[in-house]
Motif scaffolding. Structure first.
Motif, short mmCIF file in Angstrom:
data_model
loop_
_atom_site.label_atom_id
_atom_site.label_comp_id
_atom_site.label_asym_id
_atom_site.label_seq_id
_atom_site.Cartn_x
_atom_site.Cartn_y
_atom_site.Cartn_z
N ILE A 166 0.84 -1.20 0.00
CA ILE A 166 0.00 0.00 0.00
C ILE A 166 0.87 1.26 0.00
N ASN A 167 1.93 1.24 0.82
CA ASN A 167 2.84 2.40 0.87
C ASN A 167 3.49 2.65 -0.49
N ASP A 168 3.95 1.57 -1.11
CA ASP A 168 4.61 1.70 -2.42
C ASP A 168 3.63 2.14 -3.50
N PHE A 169 2.37 1.68 -3.40
CA PHE A 169 1.36 2.07 -4.40
C PHE A 169 1.06 3.56 -4.29
N ALA A 185 -5.08 9.97 -2.69
CA ALA A 185 -5.89 9.53 -1.55
C ALA A 185 -7.22 8.94 -2.02
N LYS A 186 -7.81 9.53 -3.05
CA LYS A 186 -9.09 9.02 -3.58
C LYS A 186 -8.90 7.64 -4.21
N TYR A 187 -7.78 7.46 -4.93
CA TYR A 187 -7.52 6.14 -5.52
C TYR A 187 -7.31 5.09 -4.43
N LEU A 188 -6.59 5.46 -3.37
CA LEU A 188 -6.36 4.53 -2.27
C LEU A 188 -7.68 4.19 -1.56
N LYS A 189 -8.54 5.18 -1.43
CA LYS A 189 -9.85 4.96 -0.80
C LYS A 189 -10.66 3.97 -1.63
N LYS A 213 -3.73 5.50 7.32
CA LYS A 213 -4.22 6.87 7.34
C LYS A 213 -4.16 7.49 5.95
N ILE A 214 -5.32 7.87 5.45
CA ILE A 214 -5.41 8.52 4.14
C ILE A 214 -5.64 10.01 4.38
#
Length: 406
Positions: A166-169, A185-189, A213-214
């Motif tokens: 997740i960190n690398d993405f 942040a939206k893509y991660l969400k 945390k996003i």
């Protein structure tokens, strides 16, 4: 790959059974997680040694029995070794499946993303808007690009997703793809939503984004002032296409309709309201929430201007709305011709309705939220935060009241 792996043979007496001949089981343990199965043989309780996990005795039948368990143990250790050498995930269950020759179903990252998008596409118009689908389709391309860049593969086992992944993405989105902090942040969400679906489906054992945390930074929402609206309304354009786009943009400023809502607006949506004047009644394309907006006189003038338009008559629409891409392209041209330095887009009209047209003129925020079709008034409060002019106007009355104390 080093794992905390252990093996145990044990006997288990079935409940309410007094017989001394009981089945022998094998327990595989990896990092505290167990997987148990029968060995297919039985043993006399009096001959079983729980410390060695074998029968006691020197008879030929005992030797054959113990040799059988030795062979099972060798096969299980071989299964563990094969998993280690192939860099596959090592769990108690995966070792058991490997030993027994059971093909364990493996789900992948891209499988999860594409399945989600296919399901969403099937629900367009029934809970989802096309714009939402497009954002997840972009996410699909980003995930594929990340896998190719970071892992040199087009897919991978979804159980391999962990916190470093997740960190690398996120780092990939912000560096390679040049995404802003909020966009990343939206893509991660959205990616987190897909992971939670796979968790509920049993594809993964835990949510790798749990506690992640996003960070979303507050964004100032631009809107047009009264002066800028007047400049737009009075501007004379040399081409019909710019005049039409300007009229549609102004209509959205006066009604709060988003592009997708004004594009499909038909005469059936224009009805006489409770006050005897014309209202727009429609369900928002994005959320499906009902929206009811009284038409201001300037908005009625714009509608009347296009009642005999050939496009509107043929398509059954009230306005000749072109594609969103063309609308935004023409709006940039209009902004330059009008001397407006703000980045005009079809959505800035909705912001203008919420601020300049309604809240700044004393319309209660509850009414504004209802007209905008918001599902939560907190969304509407975002617009109210930027209205320093409204704060100044409200405080002017208070200043006058307390001036007598001076």
């Amino acid at each position: 790959m080093k794992t905390n792996f252990s093996l145990l043979f044990y006997v288990k007496r079935p409940k309410n059974q007094q017989k001394k001949i009981v089945p022998v089981y094998v327990r595989i343990t990896v990092s505290g997680q167990r997987s148990e199965t029968t060995t297919g043989v039985n043993c006399d309780l009096d001959r079983w040694n729980p410390k060695t996990g074998r029968q006691i005795g020197s008879k030929e039948e005992v030797k054959i029995f113990n040799a059988y368990l030795d062979n099972l143990q060798s096969e299980i250790y071989k299964a563990h070794k094969n998993l280690s050498e192939s860099s596959e995930e090592i769990t108690a269950e995966s070792i058991r499946c490997k030993w027994l020759g059971i093909e364990k179903e493996i789900h992948t990252v891209m499988e999860a993303v594409m399945l989600h998008n296919q399901n969403m596409e099937a629900l367009i118009g029934n809970g989802y808007a096309i714009g939402t689908l497009k954002r997840f389709q972009v996410l699909e391309r980003h995930v594929l690009a990340f896998l190719e860049k970071k892992y040199c593969t087009k897919d991978m086992n979804i159980k391999k997703i962990n916190r470093p992944f997740i960190n690398d993405f996120e780092f990939f989105l912000r560096t390679e793809n040049k995404c802003s902090g909020n966009t990343a942040a939206k893509y991660l969400k959205n990616f987190g939503k897909i992971l939670r679906i796979t968790l509920a489906s049993g594809w993964i054992d835990k949510d790798p984004m749990f506690g992640y945390k996003i960070n979303m930074k507050p964004v100032e929402r631009p809107f047009l002032s009264n002066e800028e609206l007047n400049i737009l309304a009075r501007k004379k354009f040399s081409t019909e296409r710019l005049s039409q786009v300007r009229d549609i943009f102004l209509f959205c400023c006066l009604t709060g309709l988003a592009y997708s809502d004004v594009e499909k607006l038909s005469l059936s949506n224009i009805q006489i309201g409770i006050d005897g004047s014309s209202w727009i009644y429609t369900n928002r394309t994005k959320t499906g929430v009902r929206s009811a907006v009284p038409l201001l006189p300037s908005a009625v003038v714009i509608l009347d201007r296009y009642q005999d338009n050939a496009y509107c008559i043929n398509k059954g629409r009230v306005l000749p709305v072109s594609s969103n891409q063309k609308m935004n392209e023409y709006l940039k041209e209009i902004a330059i011709l009008c001397g407006i330095e703000k980045h005009l887009s079809s959505h800035i009209a909705r912001h203008t309705f919420a601020t300049t047209v309604t809240l700044l003129n004393g319309v209660p925020i509850e009414s504004v939220s209802k007209m905008l079709g918001h599902t939560n008034i907190k969304t509407t409060q975002i617009y109210a935060k930027v209205l320093d002019i409204k704060v100044s106007a409200d405080m002017a009355l208070l200043k006058e009241k307390f001036s007598i104390l001076q």
